[in-house]
Design an enzyme around this catalytic site. Structure first.
Site, PDB file in Angstrom:
ATOM      1  N   ARG A 148       0.834  -1.207   0.000  1.00  0.00           N
ATOM      2  CA  ARG A 148       0.000   0.000   0.000  1.00  0.00           C
ATOM      3  C   ARG A 148       0.863   1.249   0.000  1.00  0.00           C
ATOM      4  NH1 ARG A 148      -5.060   2.296   2.162  1.00  0.00           N
ATOM      5  NH2 ARG A 148      -4.886   4.442   1.483  1.00  0.00           N
ATOM      6  N   ARG A 202      -5.766   2.346  -4.959  1.00  0.00           N
ATOM      7  CA  ARG A 202      -4.880   1.636  -4.043  1.00  0.00           C
ATOM      8  C   ARG A 202      -4.874   0.135  -4.271  1.00  0.00           C
ATOM      9  NH1 ARG A 202      -8.567   4.440   0.250  1.00  0.00           N
ATOM     10  NH2 ARG A 202      -7.916   5.994  -1.205  1.00  0.00           N
ATOM     11  N   ASP A 260      -6.799  -1.412   0.919  1.00  0.00           N
ATOM     12  CA  ASP A 260      -7.281  -0.464   1.920  1.00  0.00           C
ATOM     13  C   ASP A 260      -7.993  -1.275   2.993  1.00  0.00           C
ATOM     14  OD1 ASP A 260      -7.875   2.008   3.105  1.00  0.00           O
ATOM     15  OD2 ASP A 260      -9.765   2.186   2.021  1.00  0.00           O
ATOM     16  N   ASP A 266      -9.992  -0.694   6.578  1.00  0.00           N
ATOM     17  CA  ASP A 266     -10.586   0.290   7.482  1.00  0.00           C
ATOM     18  C   ASP A 266     -11.234  -0.417   8.653  1.00  0.00           C
ATOM     19  OD1 ASP A 266      -9.957   2.586   6.003  1.00  0.00           O
ATOM     20  OD2 ASP A 266     -11.791   2.465   4.819  1.00  0.00           O
TER      21      ASP A 266
END
Length: 173
Positions: A88, A97, A100, A102
C-alpha cells in the site's frame, strides 16, 4: 495466558482497485488471521463497486469480522502494517490503491480522535460497507453489540446510487 484475555468483535472493511485485487484481499485476510490474539470469525462475499468520491478503476470490497484481544489502536496499527507489507502507498487522499483496510467497528468502543474514530464515521454512507456488512451479520451468531446496518430499502438506494454488485468469479474485472 492469552486464553484469559477478553475478546471483542471487530469489523474491518477491505478494498482494492489496483493490481491483483482478489489476491490482495485474500492475502490481507490471511494476515489478519495471523495477528496475535486474533481470529477471523467470518468474511462477506466480494463485491465490485464504483470508486466513491474519486476517479479510478472499480474496487473489489468485502467486510471481515474478527475476534480479538488487541486494543483499538493496536488493531489499527496492525491493519496499517498489513497494508504496508502488501504494498500500500498513500500518494494522496482517495488515490487508487492496492489495498485499503478500514477498522469500522469494535465491540464496546466509541472513540473520536485524529488517529481513529469508532464507529467509522462514514460507514452508513457507503454501499461497499453496508452490503457486505449486512450479508456478514446474517451469517454470524448475533451479538447485541454488533453494528446495525441500514435497512434494506436504504441499502438498495445506496447501492443503486453508488454502483455495487456481487463479484462473479472468473469474469474479468
Amino acid at each position: 495466558m492469552t486464553e484469559d484475555l477478553p475478546r471483542f468483535r471487530a469489523f474491518v472493511a477491505l478494498g482494492a482497485n489496483l493490481g491483483p485485487t482478489r489476491e490482495s484481499l485474500q492475502s490481507a485476510l490471511a494476515r489478519m488471521q495471523d495477528l496475535p490474539w486474533t481470529s477471523l470469525e467470518g468474511v462477506s462475499s466480494f463485491y465490485v463497486t464504483k470508486a466513491v468520491g474519486t476517479e479510478g478503476p472499480d474496487y473489489l470490497n468485502a467486510v471481515a469480522a474478527l475476534s480479538t484481544s488487541l486494543a483499538p489502536l493496536e488493531l489499527l496499527n496492525a491493519l496499517l502494517g498489513i497494508e504496508l507489507t502488501l504494498g500500500r502507498e498513500r500518494p494522496k487522499p482517495l488515490a487508487p490503491r492496492t489495498l485499503d483496510l478500514d477498522l469500522l467497528w469494535m465491540e464496546g468502543v466509541k472513540r473520536e480522535s485524529l488517529a481513529l474514530s469508532l464507529p467509522h464515521p462514514r460507514m452508513d454512507e457507503r454501499a461497499f460497507v453496508q452490503e457486505p456488512l449486512a450479508e456478514l451479520l446474517a451469517k454470524l451468531p448475533p451479538k447485541s453489540t454488533d453494528p446495525r446496518p441500514l435497512n434494506p430499502a436504504e441499502r438498495a438506494k445506496l447501492a443503486a446510487a453508488q454502483g455495487i454488485f456481487l463479484e462473479q468469479v472468473g469474469n474479468p474485472q
